[in-house]
Design a protein around this motif. Structure first.
Motif, PDB file in Angstrom:
ATOM      1  N   HIS A   1       0.837  -1.202   0.000  1.00 26.66           N
ATOM      2  CA  HIS A   1       0.000   0.000   0.000  1.00 26.66           C
ATOM      3  C   HIS A   1       0.868   1.246   0.000  1.00 26.66           C
ATOM      4  O   HIS A   1       1.898   1.303   0.655  1.00 26.66           O
ATOM      5  N   ASP A   2       0.435   2.269  -0.728  1.00 30.98           N
ATOM      6  CA  ASP A   2       1.112   3.560  -0.729  1.00 30.98           C
ATOM      7  C   ASP A   2       0.400   4.467   0.273  1.00 30.98           C
ATOM      8  O   ASP A   2       0.069   4.048   1.364  1.00 30.98           O
ATOM      9  N   GLY A   3       0.107   5.698  -0.061  1.00 34.69           N
ATOM     10  CA  GLY A   3      -0.527   6.611   0.880  1.00 34.69           C
ATOM     11  C   GLY A   3      -2.022   6.362   1.010  1.00 34.69           C
ATOM     12  O   GLY A   3      -2.669   5.849   0.104  1.00 34.69           O
ATOM     13  N   LEU A   4      -2.579   6.749   2.148  1.00 33.52           N
ATOM     14  CA  LEU A   4      -4.031   6.725   2.290  1.00 33.52           C
ATOM     15  C   LEU A   4      -4.643   7.917   1.557  1.00 33.52           C
ATOM     16  O   LEU A   4      -5.644   7.778   0.858  1.00 33.52           O
ATOM     17  N   LEU A   5      -4.037   9.087   1.710  1.00 36.17           N
ATOM     18  CA  LEU A   5      -4.482  10.288   0.988  1.00 36.17           C
ATOM     19  C   LEU A   5      -3.249  11.110   0.664  1.00 36.17           C
ATOM     20  O   LEU A   5      -2.610  11.656   1.569  1.00 36.17           O
ATOM     21  N   ASP A   6      -2.900  11.202  -0.601  1.00 34.09           N
ATOM     22  CA  ASP A   6      -1.773  12.040  -1.022  1.00 34.09           C
ATOM     23  C   ASP A   6      -2.288  13.220  -1.832  1.00 34.09           C
ATOM     24  O   ASP A   6      -3.160  13.063  -2.704  1.00 34.09           O
TER      25      ASP A   6
ATOM     26  N   SER B   1     -12.609  12.659   9.335  1.00 40.60           N
ATOM     27  CA  SER B   1     -12.262  11.405   8.672  1.00 40.60           C
ATOM     28  C   SER B   1     -11.324  10.586   9.550  1.00 40.60           C
ATOM     29  O   SER B   1     -10.706  11.098  10.487  1.00 40.60           O
ATOM     30  N   ARG B   2     -11.221   9.303   9.229  1.00 38.92           N
ATOM     31  CA  ARG B   2     -10.430   8.384  10.051  1.00 38.92           C
ATOM     32  C   ARG B   2      -9.379   7.699   9.186  1.00 38.92           C
ATOM     33  O   ARG B   2      -9.714   7.096   8.154  1.00 38.92           O
ATOM     34  N   PHE B   3      -8.120   7.814   9.608  1.00 40.18           N
ATOM     35  CA  PHE B   3      -6.992   7.188   8.932  1.00 40.18           C
ATOM     36  C   PHE B   3      -6.438   6.131   9.882  1.00 40.18           C
ATOM     37  O   PHE B   3      -6.022   6.464  11.000  1.00 40.18           O
ATOM     38  N   ALA B   4      -6.407   4.873   9.453  1.00 37.25           N
ATOM     39  CA  ALA B   4      -6.135   3.818  10.427  1.00 37.25           C
ATOM     40  C   ALA B   4      -5.228   2.732   9.876  1.00 37.25           C
ATOM     41  O   ALA B   4      -5.283   2.385   8.691  1.00 37.25           O
ATOM     42  N   ASP B   5      -4.378   2.198  10.788  1.00 38.67           N
ATOM     43  CA  ASP B   5      -3.629   0.964  10.553  1.00 38.67           C
ATOM     44  C   ASP B   5      -2.835   1.010   9.250  1.00 38.67           C
ATOM     45  O   ASP B   5      -3.001   0.174   8.366  1.00 38.67           O
ATOM     46  N   HIS B   6      -1.933   1.982   9.171  1.00 37.12           N
ATOM     47  CA  HIS B   6      -1.234   2.223   7.916  1.00 37.12           C
ATOM     48  C   HIS B   6       0.149   2.793   8.201  1.00 37.12           C
ATOM     49  O   HIS B   6       0.388   3.375   9.267  1.00 37.12           O
ATOM     50  N   ASP B   7       1.043   2.668   7.233  1.00 39.41           N
ATOM     51  CA  ASP B   7       2.382   3.239   7.374  1.00 39.41           C
ATOM     52  C   ASP B   7       2.354   4.721   7.003  1.00 39.41           C
ATOM     53  O   ASP B   7       2.272   5.579   7.861  1.00 39.41           O
ATOM     54  N   LYS B   8       2.410   5.052   5.723  1.00 37.70           N
ATOM     55  CA  LYS B   8       2.496   6.445   5.273  1.00 37.70           C
ATOM     56  C   LYS B   8       1.095   6.966   4.971  1.00 37.70           C
ATOM     57  O   LYS B   8       0.535   6.678   3.919  1.00 37.70           O
TER      58      LYS B   8
ATOM     59  N   VAL C   1      -1.133   4.990  12.871  1.00 36.21           N
ATOM     60  CA  VAL C   1      -0.459   5.488  11.669  1.00 36.21           C
ATOM     61  C   VAL C   1       1.014   5.688  12.006  1.00 36.21           C
ATOM     62  O   VAL C   1       1.346   6.394  12.969  1.00 36.21           O
ATOM     63  N   VAL C   2       1.904   5.102  11.219  1.00 40.93           N
ATOM     64  CA  VAL C   2       3.328   5.112  11.526  1.00 40.93           C
ATOM     65  C   VAL C   2       3.964   6.473  11.235  1.00 40.93           C
ATOM     66  O   VAL C   2       4.800   6.954  12.001  1.00 40.93           O
ATOM     67  N   GLN C   3       3.547   7.131  10.137  1.00 43.64           N
ATOM     68  CA  GLN C   3       4.188   8.388   9.741  1.00 43.64           C
ATOM     69  C   GLN C   3       3.293   9.141   8.756  1.00 43.64           C
ATOM     70  O   GLN C   3       2.289   8.642   8.291  1.00 43.64           O
TER      71      GLN C   3
ATOM     72  N   TYR D   1       6.720   3.109  15.172  1.00 46.06           N
ATOM     73  CA  TYR D   1       6.295   4.500  15.006  1.00 46.06           C
ATOM     74  C   TYR D   1       7.478   5.389  14.640  1.00 46.06           C
ATOM     75  O   TYR D   1       8.575   5.252  15.186  1.00 46.06           O
ATOM     76  N   ARG D   2       7.257   6.328  13.710  1.00 45.02           N
ATOM     77  CA  ARG D   2       8.316   7.246  13.294  1.00 45.02           C
ATOM     78  C   ARG D   2       8.012   8.687  13.690  1.00 45.02           C
ATOM     79  O   ARG D   2       8.825   9.334  14.328  1.00 45.02           O
ATOM     80  N   TYR D   3       6.865   9.220  13.291  1.00 45.02           N
ATOM     81  CA  TYR D   3       6.497  10.589  13.642  1.00 45.02           C
ATOM     82  C   TYR D   3       5.068  10.817  13.186  1.00 45.02           C
ATOM     83  O   TYR D   3       4.488  10.001  12.478  1.00 45.02           O
ATOM     84  N   SER D   4       4.520  11.977  13.553  1.00 46.64           N
ATOM     85  CA  SER D   4       3.189  12.362  13.069  1.00 46.64           C
ATOM     86  C   SER D   4       3.271  13.569  12.145  1.00 46.64           C
ATOM     87  O   SER D   4       2.851  13.513  10.994  1.00 46.64           O
ATOM     88  N   LEU D   5       3.824  14.674  12.613  1.00 43.18           N
ATOM     89  CA  LEU D   5       3.902  15.892  11.808  1.00 43.18           C
ATOM     90  C   LEU D   5       5.273  15.980  11.151  1.00 43.18           C
ATOM     91  O   LEU D   5       6.304  16.067  11.833  1.00 43.18           O
ATOM     92  N   GLY D   6       5.286  15.965   9.821  1.00 45.79           N
ATOM     93  CA  GLY D   6       6.531  16.041   9.062  1.00 45.79           C
ATOM     94  C   GLY D   6       6.710  17.423   8.469  1.00 45.79           C
ATOM     95  O   GLY D   6       5.910  17.858   7.627  1.00 45.79           O
TER      96      GLY D   6
END
Length: 416
Positions: free
Chosen positions: A234-239, A252-259, A288-290, A314-319
């Protein structure tokens, strides 16, 4: 006509498919606002129940005002008769994963870009899947789920179009059957996947509201490891990329995903200056990992969101990336014990972050001060002056109040 039919709104029921973006509700309210397909005539209001019906209603991404109501579960990985397709059905020209792995093992192939018969077969196979799962959304379109509607396996793509509304829909598992191996001369490389669940590229005036985006069905965590890297599907949920502008993402809900969300796709895309204006409010980012979000260039208002941070990987939330201007207000973070405040923000060539009213496990914190104190040796210190102050927004609640509201109100099926 299988899977597509016209359906009048039920007498006496609220017809959310005619809703337009409320006044001042984020960047998508700029100018004439965002109305989607609300002006559609009766002949262009559809209820669809399968992929074939959805494709007909989308009409190749036409600009004709249209309202598309999705009922039940629509599976993008189906043929024209509605039969499910799996990865083996798309594989062509002799593609086999075992052969691909053998051909491009970095221990023998090295760091060159994959080429030759198996890479050509992978590309041909990927094109077959893309013909099924890439769903082009044109201007003046509203897509809305009825009840507990699900779109699975598909990638909704708004390309160089505008005035689009997507609401009340559970969109899941934009699964790439044919990831490509990308070597890296400085390291092992990584797997690259093709499909964002929703992709805005060159899009303007888009409202995404009460959607649920996830990998449900095929979580990447359960995929194998090849070449010492997780075989991502999987790529982004919303790019939101390539000069997209004037976007509001709400409830909206973004769940169980990397990027989860990338806003601005390249440090060198200087044409994005003055664009990528996005508002994120009352959304939930859970496990959400990042990239929640990662921003380049854009003026992004991030307020009243709820973050439930995963403990593993986990890596970060706000990039905070090149020339980004994030204005973060009254957001609530819930983290396990091993995640610290300093982990929430990551900077790459960024210079500024405005933050106020942040809660960390129920306690007020200053994300900016803590980021600078703990990352000054490895990252550039950020300033609080992002060069702008949001004016397009609805009522901004305290982080504590918003946290409760979002926990109960964000995601598909929860429009009041």
């Amino acid at each position: 006509m299988v899977g597509l039919f016209c359906l009048p709104a039920h007498a006496g029921a609220r017809d959310i498919s005619r809703d337009t973006l409320p006044v001042n509700d984020g960047w998508a309210a700029e100018g004439e606002g965002t109305t989607g397909g609300s002006a559609a005539d009766a002949d262009h209001v559809y209820t669809v129940t399968d992929r074939a019906g959805l494709v007909r209603a989308l009409d190749g991404g036409s600009d004709t005002p249209k309202i598309i109501r999705i009922a039940g579960t629509v599976d993008a990985n189906t043929d024209d008769d509605g039969d499910h397709l799996d990865c083996a059905d798309y594989a062509t020209d002799g593609y086999r994963l075992t052969k691909y792995l053998a051909a491009y093992d970095p221990r023998t192939w090295g760091s060159a870009k994959p080429s030759g018969p198996q890479e050509e077969a992978r590309q041909a196979s990927a094109r077959k899947q893309a013909e099924r799962v890439e769903l082009l959304v044109g201007s003046n379109t509203t897509i809305v789920g009825l009840g507990k509607a699900v779109l699975k396996g598909g990638s909704l793509q708004v390309r160089n179009a505008g005035n689009v509304i997507i609401r009340n829909l559970d969109i899941r598992d934009a699964y790439d059957c044919f990831p490509v191996w990308q070597p890296n001369t400085g390291g092992l490389g990584d797997w690259k996947t093709a499909y964002d669940t929703i992709w805005l590229t060159g899009a303007t005036h888009v409202w995404i509201d009460h959607v649920t985006l996830s990998d449900k069905g095929h979580p990447d965590a359960q995929e194998p490891t090849w070449f010492a890297r997780n075989y991502l599907r999987h790529d982004g949920l919303l790019d939101i990329t390539n000069g997209s502008d004037l976007v509001t993402v709400s409830w909206s809900r973004f769940a169980d995903h990397d990027k989860a969300m990338l806003i601005g796709n390249s440090d060198s895309a200087t044409g994005d200056r003055g664009r990528l204006r996005v508002t994120l409010h009352h959304n939930e980012f859970e496990s959400v990992v990042q990239r929640a979000p990662r921003v380049r260039f854009g003026q992004v208002h991030v307020y009243n969101n709820r973050y439930v941070v995963p403990g593993d990987d986990y890596r970060y939330s706000l990039g905070v990336s090149t020339e980004s201007a994030i204005f973060a207000e009254n957001n609530a973070f819930h983290t396990p014990g091993q995640v610290e405040v300093a982990d929430l923000v990551k900077s790459w060539n960024g210079s500024a972050l405005h933050q106020s009213g942040t809660l960390f496990n129920g306690y007020p914190v200053d994300l900016l001060a803590i980021h600078n104190a703990y990352n000054s040796g490895s990252e550039r210190d950020l300033t609080a002056d992002v060069g702008w102050t949001p004016t397009l927004h609805t009522k901004i609640d305290s982080a504590e109040t918003a946290d409760r509201q979002v926990a109960h109100g964000a995601g598909a099926g929860r429009i009041p």
